[in-house]
Scaffold this motif. Structure first.
Motif, PDB file in Angstrom:
ATOM      1  N   THR A 102      33.880  28.006  25.364  1.00  0.00           N
ATOM      2  CA  THR A 102      32.915  28.542  26.330  1.00  0.00           C
ATOM      3  C   THR A 102      33.175  30.021  26.575  1.00  0.00           C
ATOM      4  OG1 THR A 102      33.023  26.372  27.383  1.00  0.00           O
ATOM      5  CG2 THR A 102      31.870  28.107  28.565  1.00  0.00           C
ATOM      6  N   ALA A 103      34.458  30.364  26.787  1.00  0.00           N
ATOM      7  CA  ALA A 103      34.804  31.761  27.056  1.00  0.00           C
ATOM      8  C   ALA A 103      34.441  32.645  25.871  1.00  0.00           C
ATOM      9  CB  ALA A 103      36.291  31.872  27.387  1.00  0.00           C
ATOM     10  N   LEU A 104      34.665  32.124  24.640  1.00  0.00           N
ATOM     11  CA  LEU A 104      34.341  32.933  23.464  1.00  0.00           C
ATOM     12  C   LEU A 104      32.833  33.152  23.344  1.00  0.00           C
ATOM     13  CD1 LEU A 104      36.854  31.616  20.777  1.00  0.00           C
ATOM     14  CD2 LEU A 104      36.819  33.849  21.926  1.00  0.00           C
ATOM     15  N   PHE A 142      24.297  43.569  36.392  1.00  0.00           N
ATOM     16  CA  PHE A 142      24.908  42.664  37.359  1.00  0.00           C
ATOM     17  C   PHE A 142      25.039  41.260  36.779  1.00  0.00           C
ATOM     18  CE2 PHE A 142      24.494  45.591  40.987  1.00  0.00           C
ATOM     19  CZ  PHE A 142      25.682  45.288  41.632  1.00  0.00           C
ATOM     20  N   HIS A 143      24.063  40.865  35.935  1.00  0.00           N
ATOM     21  CA  HIS A 143      24.208  39.559  35.299  1.00  0.00           C
ATOM     22  C   HIS A 143      25.404  39.555  34.349  1.00  0.00           C
ATOM     23  CE1 HIS A 143      23.530  36.409  32.291  1.00  0.00           C
ATOM     24  NE2 HIS A 143      23.174  35.700  33.359  1.00  0.00           N
ATOM     25  N   GLY A 144      25.538  40.637  33.579  1.00  0.00           N
ATOM     26  CA  GLY A 144      26.684  40.736  32.675  1.00  0.00           C
ATOM     27  C   GLY A 144      27.998  40.671  33.430  1.00  0.00           C
ATOM     28  N   LEU A 145      28.017  41.329  34.607  1.00  0.00           N
ATOM     29  CA  LEU A 145      29.224  41.287  35.450  1.00  0.00           C
ATOM     30  C   LEU A 145      29.551  39.844  35.843  1.00  0.00           C
ATOM     31  CD1 LEU A 145      31.082  43.473  36.663  1.00  0.00           C
ATOM     32  CD2 LEU A 145      29.771  43.249  38.776  1.00  0.00           C
ATOM     33  N   HIS A 146      28.502  39.079  36.142  1.00  0.00           N
ATOM     34  CA  HIS A 146      28.734  37.678  36.509  1.00  0.00           C
ATOM     35  C   HIS A 146      29.293  36.882  35.320  1.00  0.00           C
ATOM     36  CE1 HIS A 146      26.600  38.514  40.217  1.00  0.00           C
ATOM     37  NE2 HIS A 146      26.945  37.308  40.652  1.00  0.00           N
ATOM     38  N   VAL A 147      28.768  37.164  34.103  1.00  0.00           N
ATOM     39  CA  VAL A 147      29.307  36.482  32.921  1.00  0.00           C
ATOM     40  C   VAL A 147      30.777  36.854  32.750  1.00  0.00           C
ATOM     41  CG1 VAL A 147      29.115  36.220  30.426  1.00  0.00           C
ATOM     42  CG2 VAL A 147      27.046  36.397  31.818  1.00  0.00           C
ATOM     43  N   ALA A 148      31.087  38.151  32.954  1.00  0.00           N
ATOM     44  CA  ALA A 148      32.472  38.602  32.784  1.00  0.00           C
ATOM     45  C   ALA A 148      33.397  37.886  33.776  1.00  0.00           C
ATOM     46  CB  ALA A 148      32.552  40.119  32.965  1.00  0.00           C
ATOM     47  N   SER A 155      39.355  31.772  31.618  1.00  0.00           N
ATOM     48  CA  SER A 155      40.673  32.099  31.079  1.00  0.00           C
ATOM     49  C   SER A 155      41.763  31.652  32.046  1.00  0.00           C
ATOM     50  CB  SER A 155      40.803  33.607  30.834  1.00  0.00           C
ATOM     51  OG  SER A 155      39.645  34.099  30.228  1.00  0.00           O
ATOM     52  N   MET A 156      41.520  31.833  33.364  1.00  0.00           N
ATOM     53  CA  MET A 156      42.515  31.410  34.337  1.00  0.00           C
ATOM     54  C   MET A 156      42.699  29.892  34.296  1.00  0.00           C
ATOM     55  SD  MET A 156      41.668  33.930  37.534  1.00  0.00           S
ATOM     56  CE  MET A 156      42.715  33.141  38.749  1.00  0.00           C
ATOM     57  N   LEU A 157      41.590  29.179  34.097  1.00  0.00           N
ATOM     58  CA  LEU A 157      41.689  27.719  34.002  1.00  0.00           C
ATOM     59  C   LEU A 157      42.568  27.318  32.821  1.00  0.00           C
ATOM     60  CD1 LEU A 157      38.081  26.391  34.731  1.00  0.00           C
ATOM     61  CD2 LEU A 157      40.122  26.050  36.118  1.00  0.00           C
ATOM     62  N   VAL A 158      42.317  27.951  31.668  1.00  0.00           N
ATOM     63  CA  VAL A 158      43.115  27.648  30.477  1.00  0.00           C
ATOM     64  C   VAL A 158      44.583  27.942  30.754  1.00  0.00           C
ATOM     65  CG1 VAL A 158      43.530  28.288  28.078  1.00  0.00           C
ATOM     66  CG2 VAL A 158      41.191  28.073  28.919  1.00  0.00           C
TER      67      VAL A 158
END
Lengths: 200, 632
Positions: A102-104, A142-148, A155-158
């Motif tokens: 998902t992150a990738l 702002f949408h891109g910021l939300h994706v980031a 990543s923190m979950l992993v």
């Protein structure tokens, strides 16, 4: 076991899992607020859609390219569901694979957005070209910021899961991140339709 | 029924400044909100006195035009964002968990974060006086005035300061929604909740749905000023009217955010002091919800002179008239509550009655704004100033004063003096009317608002002088209030658990309540459940006090049989104190400071970097920290 639920669990031992309920209620409230945030920016964009001054307008959009990156982002919702499913079954090993996937996919979308922005700037559309440019970059930025932020949370979950510190009752929770991630995807569907596809 | 306050003997760790900085207890956070709001009330009040002194006579010389613009802008921002919103948050923090029978809010650390973010942001807004000047474009910050003069950072302070205060309020609102919907005591169904809790629900929804809209506007303002975007740039066909829409889509719900909690407080006090249940509980609740819904559909009545066209103006005018209906329903319900009751004219009751009467006057002048041609005449005149001070001071502030007198005993275990309280009430009421009633006439005589001086001979001198005298009388009233607090705190009458013969759950526990609020979580069977535990109803339908069971056990729900009450309390895990919320909030405010000075190069980027490090420290520490530490 120690968790944020310590305050509530005495009162609600008989009403299912209260910690999830409390957190999910808060998450939905937050997403409701976010919907109005994007709503205001989408309204601004619609207002300025044709206010292009001397600069380029909607004709510079590369629909095939953005369709591809939109498809990538939508697929990330599928992998997010699979990750959530694995974690619910207690299979963290498999779940981590889907989280990384998902992150990738999210990162791929972001890379596409950076490429697209660079192209547009070369073609003469900046935030200062016209109200159209200002509102386009603000909304998609702002949408891109939300994706980031979503990629960071994944990543923190992993990371937590690898260190053996992941617990479904913890503050960092796959289900909550999934809610957020799906929301960000749905917002993109609206943005893609309104900004790129709609011809008015 | 003198129930002695159970003396808590707090451990050393529970006292001192550090314990307040790291607290996550909703009651302490509530008190900090109250203290902070009161300090800002004094600051904002001082600014009001400066304004009134300047306008006492024609051609005032106390303030320059430049200073006047900053003072009146900061007066508005302070009173809205740093006084009325946080004082509502103070009551909500302290009493919502108590009234729904919960031990704390859903997210204690987010609660602490919201408080510190509010407090630091408000302080940050005031540092503008030292670094570059305070915002001077009015609290509405209309573009293009607010996007001009980018060599000054004043309106950057406005943009960032309001943004941060909004985030703080958003965090608090989400917390209240989660708390109220998921943490009510057994049996506390939604339609058994006290009206104050209901109004908190409505207020929280208004905030989470309106704050993001102004958030977008404030970002656009900041980008226009610093990064060359063209959202409000008329020369590039940007539309300054967009700002007005975004501002008022937030701004109108915001006025209900300010008044609805006060309405909730009054709905709590009137039944207690009238010794009758609230007349039409469901009607009051649904009227509050209706006000919340309609509040989102009337924003453009602030823009009738902007040229929206007759259709929009008629629509918004009608919607505005419509909103008078649920408001009127509430007023009649309050009157119905007092009707035929055996009234106790205590100070909280006086303030509540003052609230109703002054709010009616403000509401009626509000209805005149819905008539578009009349509003066009009134727009930006002192008539508007008179109107919104009648609803915000005569309404909200009197309502919160009523709440302060009503709940002070629960906060401190001491009663506020009734004698001084009545002096406070009458001085405030007379001073208030003397200040703001003449402004109706001034406005209709054509005196524009936001004007720093006026010429003699326009017929405004006498009314202005009267208004200024009134404002000083209000200040005297505030001093009387301070005196009352200090005096009563030191040697006020002990309050006991239930000084007013209350009806809701906060009166079942000790004053002040123990950290965990209730030793035993209450089980609720009725609206006004506590009243039904104290009273039965005889054949004639009259309330009869039930005999007290074994030494006042009814009123002291928390004292489960005297000594071993503490044994119970031992098993209750309360969240541990944490210093990460205050660090995270400080980091966020430093980030904000960086945004204000972003056009000044190094300073701005330095602050941004520092803010990023500090907030990352705060949030990462927060994420890695268990809420209740094992070692206890």
């Amino acid at each position: 076991m120690v968790s944020e639920g310590a305050v509530v669990d005495h009162d609600f031992e008989d009403t299912g899992n209260p910690i999830h309920r409390v957190r999910k209620t808060a998450m939905w409230a937050f997403l409701g607020s976010e919907a109005f945030f994007f709503g205001a920016m989408i309204s601004t964009f619609l207002l300025y859609r044709n206010t292009i001054g001397d600069g380029p307008g909607a004709e510079i959009f590369n629909i095939p390219f953005t369709s591809a990156s939109s498809f990538v982002l939508l697929m990330s919702s599928l992998t997010m569901v699979l990750a959530d499913n694995s974690f619910q079954k207690g299979d963290q090993r498999q779940g981590r694979v889907w989280l990384i996937g998902t992150a990738l996919l999210g990162t791929t979308f972001l890379a596409g957005q950076i490429f697209e922005f660079t192209e547009f700037v070369h073609e003469g559309l900046t935030i200062s070209t016209s109200p159209f440019g200002s509102s386009f970059y603000m909304l998609t930025g702002f949408h891109g910021l939300h994706v980031a932020v979503g990629v960071l949370l994944l990543s923190m979950l992993v990371f937590f899961s690898l260190r053996g510190r992941y617990s479904p009752d913890g503050g960092m929770n796959v289900e909550l991140v999934a809610l957020y991630w799906h929301f960000v995807d749905i917002v993109w569907i609206v943005i893609f339709t309104v900004v790129y596809l709609l011809q008015i | 029924m003198a129930v002695a306050t159970r003396e808590q003997a707090p451990a050393a760790a529970d006292r001192g400044v550090w314990s307040w900085i790291t607290t996550v207890d909703h009651k302490r956070i509530g008190i900090m909100y109250a203290v902070a709001a009161f300090i800002f009330f004094l600051v904002g009040g001082f600014e009001a006195l400066l304004i009134r002194t300047q306008l006492a006579g024609p051609n005032g010389t106390v303030l320059s035009a430049e200073a006047y613009n900053q003072i009146f802008t900061m007066h508005g921002l302070t009173m809205v964002f740093a006084v009325i919103m946080p004082i509502a948050a103070a009551f909500q923090n302290y009493f919502v968990p108590l009234q729904i029978g919960a031990r704390d809010v859903a997210f204690p650390r987010i609660n602490a974060f919201a408080f510190w973010l509010f407090f630091f942001s408000a302080l940050f807004l005031y540092t503008s006086f030292l670094f570059g000047g305070a915002p001077d474009g009015a609290w509405v910050g209309y573009a293009p005035l607010s996007t001009q003069l980018t060599e000054y950072v004043r309106m950057d302070y406005y943009s960032v300061g309001a943004q941060l205060l909004g985030v703080a309020s958003l965090a608090g609102s989400i917390n209240f929604i989660a708390t109220i919907f998921t943490m009510r005591a057994p049996g506390m169904s939604l339609m058994r909740m006290p009206v104050f809790v209901w109004m908190t629900v409505v207020t929280s929804f208004l905030l989470i749905l309106s704050l993001p809209v102004i958030g977008v506007g404030l970002w656009q303002l900041l980008f226009d000023r610093n990064f060359g975007t063209l959202f409000y740039a008329a020369q590039a066909q940007g539309d300054p009217l967009l700002w007005q829409h975004l501002f008022w889509i937030f701004g109108h719900p915001e006025v209900y955010v300010l008044i609805l909690p006060a309405m909730g407080i009054v709905s709590e006090i009137l039944p207690v002091m009238s010794r009758k249940p609230l007349f039409g509980y469901a009607f009051v609740v649904f009227s509050g919800i209706a006000i919340g819904f309609l509040g989102f559909g009337v924003w453009a009545h602030h823009m009738f002179t902007a040229g929206l066209g007759p259709v929009a103006e008629a629509g918004f005018g009608l919607a505005t008239m419509l909103i008078a209906i649920p408001t009127g329903v509430k007023i009649f319900n309050w009157i119905g509550t007092t009707w035929g009751g055996r009234l106790k004219l205590t100070t909280p009751m006086l303030f509540s009655l003052g609230f109703i009467s002054m709010f009616v006057i403000g509401g009626l002048s509000g209805v005149t704004h819905s008539i578009v041609p009349a509003d066009t005449q009134q727009h930006d005149s002192y008539y508007i100033v008179a109107h919104f001070h009648y609803v915000l001071f005569g309404g909200a502030v009197l309502g919160y004063m009523a709440g302060a007198y009503y709940w002070f005993p629960k906060w401190t275990g001491k009663m506020l003096s009734e004698t001084i309280g009545k002096w406070h009430f009458w001085i405030t009421l007379i001073g208030f009317n003397l200040t703001f009633a003449p402004q109706h006439i001034l406005g209709l005589d054509g005196m524009p608002r936001r004007t720093y001086r006026y010429d003699a001979g326009l017929g405004w001198d006498g009314w202005n002088l009267m208004s200024t005298i009134g404002s000083y009388l209000i200040a005297v009233g505030v001093l009387v209030f301070i005196w009352n607090i200090i005096r009563s705190w030191r040697n006020g009458e002990p309050a006991g658990n239930d000084p007013w013969d209350g009806r809701t759950l906060e009166w079942t526990t000790s004053s002040p309540p123990p950290v965990h609020n209730f030793d035993e979580v209450p089980v609720v069977h009725h609206v006004d459940d506590f009243w039904y535990r104290k009273y039965g109803i005889d054949e004639d339908g009259r309330a009869v006090k039930m005999p007290e069971v074994s030494g006042g056990a009814l009123t002291v729900d928390t004292d489960t049989g005297g000594e071993d009450g503490d044994a119970d309390a031992h098993d209750i895990h309360m969240p541990s104190p944490s210093y990460f919320p205050i660090i995270a909030s400080a980091g966020v405010v430093i980030l904000g400071a960086g945004l204000v000075f972003i056009s000044s190069g190094a300073i701005g980027f330095g602050l941004l970097a520092l803010g990023a490090i500090v907030s990352l420290w705060g949030f990462m520490g927060w994420a890695g920290e268990p809420i209740t530490k094992e070692a206890h």
